[in-house]
Design an enzyme around this catalytic site. Structure first.
Site, PDB file in Angstrom:
ATOM      1  N   GLN A   9     -20.169  12.956   5.400  1.00 40.81           N
ATOM      2  CA  GLN A   9     -20.963  13.279   4.220  1.00 40.81           C
ATOM      3  C   GLN A   9     -22.396  13.647   4.609  1.00 40.81           C
ATOM      4  OE1 GLN A   9     -19.611  10.429   1.387  1.00 40.81           O
ATOM      5  NE2 GLN A   9     -20.945  11.178  -0.214  1.00 40.81           N
ATOM      6  N   SER A  87     -18.233   8.658  10.142  1.00 40.88           N
ATOM      7  CA  SER A  87     -17.838   8.099   8.854  1.00 40.88           C
ATOM      8  C   SER A  87     -16.601   8.824   8.321  1.00 40.88           C
ATOM      9  CB  SER A  87     -19.019   8.140   7.874  1.00 40.88           C
ATOM     10  OG  SER A  87     -18.751   7.377   6.717  1.00 40.88           O
ATOM     11  N   LEU A  88     -16.717   9.582   7.244  1.00 36.92           N
ATOM     12  CA  LEU A  88     -15.574  10.329   6.696  1.00 36.92           C
ATOM     13  C   LEU A  88     -14.886  11.183   7.760  1.00 36.92           C
ATOM     14  CD1 LEU A  88     -15.005  13.510   5.463  1.00 36.92           C
ATOM     15  CD2 LEU A  88     -13.841  11.573   4.415  1.00 36.92           C
ATOM     16  N   ARG A 112     -10.706   6.685  -0.973  1.00 33.47           N
ATOM     17  CA  ARG A 112     -11.957   6.193  -0.366  1.00 33.47           C
ATOM     18  C   ARG A 112     -13.169   6.730  -1.119  1.00 33.47           C
ATOM     19  NH1 ARG A 112     -15.630   7.875   3.845  1.00 33.47           N
ATOM     20  NH2 ARG A 112     -16.060   6.269   5.414  1.00 33.47           N
ATOM     21  N   HIS A 193     -21.816   1.779   3.974  1.00 30.16           N
ATOM     22  CA  HIS A 193     -21.835   1.055   5.256  1.00 30.16           C
ATOM     23  C   HIS A 193     -22.772  -0.163   5.201  1.00 30.16           C
ATOM     24  CE1 HIS A 193     -19.365   4.138   6.992  1.00 30.16           C
ATOM     25  NE2 HIS A 193     -20.207   5.065   6.573  1.00 30.16           N
ATOM     26  N   GLN A 241     -14.551   0.019   8.190  1.00 27.54           N
ATOM     27  CA  GLN A 241     -15.511   1.117   8.328  1.00 27.54           C
ATOM     28  C   GLN A 241     -16.382   1.272   7.078  1.00 27.54           C
ATOM     29  OE1 GLN A 241     -14.864   5.054   7.455  1.00 27.54           O
ATOM     30  NE2 GLN A 241     -15.159   5.872   9.523  1.00 27.54           N
TER      31      GLN A 241
END
Length: 289
Positions: A9, A87-88, A112, A193, A241
């Site tokens: 992202q 991340s993603l 998610r 996060h 995560q």
């Protein structure tokens, strides 16, 4: 050796994937059917500015990253030795490694994104100029106990995460520190996060139980551990995560210490390429693995 890196992202932009949707028409149609809206229209026209809303951003980036990867393989026929994603982007690394097929990955990412988008009233900001331990020390000594370290992107780029008012308070503190070169609020709607994502994590953990994961064909470096995934740990790491720090700097050092390593960013933008340059410039690999 070569590592393919997949962005997360923040790398989304209107127009991304423009040439890919018609080229991979069948997969694009499957994505549209799964999501219930047109991926091509979302990425090219960005109706209602949806492309920057988490529940739309994550599926869009996953699809464009995945199609970019398939195009790259088609053109070069070169399989990477390692894969990693920010991340993603880690879902695309797992897709590249064969842990799941295109639509399974999209189903995971859609859920998610939906769960993460529900965590509102949060904020994230990048602190430039301090190390992770220095940022942690400031958070401790200035009693910013409700702010977490979300991403360690390079030796001197650390992202913090927390409630909006706490990040505002942190802004005044960090901007008063001599070594801080920039305090940059990120354009996100939630405190990703961080501890504030624990509810989303628990929901996602339940969702993951119904999915089967195939054998990983190449090592995928996890954000949580900065080490390769273990086959039987895929579910727990994907859940963790969401509320754990992205240990990107450490992940890249792990890969650099494997020997002569090339990195290629697969997907829109050059955010990760920039971070690789920053990491190489700011530190030398230690030689440890």
């Amino acid at each position: 050796m070569i590592t393919y890196l997949f962005p997360g992202q923040g790398s989304q932009k209107q127009g991304m994937g423009s040439s890919l949707f018609d080229e991979f028409k069948e997969l694009t149609e499957q994505a549209d059917e799964t999501l219930g809206y047109s991926m091509k229209r979302l990425c090219l026209e960005n109706p209602y500015s949806n492309l920057h809303k988490t529940q739309f951003t994550q599926p869009a980036l996953y699809v464009v990253n995945a199609l970019s990867y398939l195009k790259k393989i088609q053109e070069t026929n070169i399989q990477p030795d390692y894969a990693a994603g920010h991340s993603l982007g880690e879902y695309n690394a797992l897709f590249a490694a064969g842990a799941f097929d295109f639509i399974t990955g999209l189903q995971l990412v859609r859920k998610r994104g939906e769960l993460m988008s529900m965590a509102t009233d949060g904020k994230m900001a990048a602190v430039m100029g301090l190390t992770e331990s220095q940022v942690a020390d400031v958070l401790h000594t200035r009693e910013l106990h409700t702010v977490d370290i979300a991403n360690i992107n390079s030796p001197h780029q650390v992202v913090i995460s927390g409630r909006k008012e706490d990040i505002e308070r942190a802004k005044a503190v960090f901007e008063g520190i001599k070594d801080v070169t920039m305090f940059h609020p990120l354009n996100v709607s939630g405190a990703f996060h961080s501890r504030y994502m624990s509810e989303a994590k628990e929901e996602f953990k339940k969702f993951l139980q119904s999915f089967h994961f195939s054998a990983i064909s190449i090592p995928v470096i996890s954000n949580v551990h900065a080490r390769p995934y273990e086959q039987d740990g895929i579910r727990s790491v994907l859940a963790d995560q969401i509320d754990h720090s992205v240990r990107w700097n450490e992940s890249i050092h792990y890969l650099m210490n494997k020997g002569r390593m090339e990195f290629e960013e697969v997907g829109p933008g050059h955010v990760l390429t920039g971070l690789i340059h920053r990491i190489k410039k700011e530190t030398e690999p230690s030689g440890a693995v």
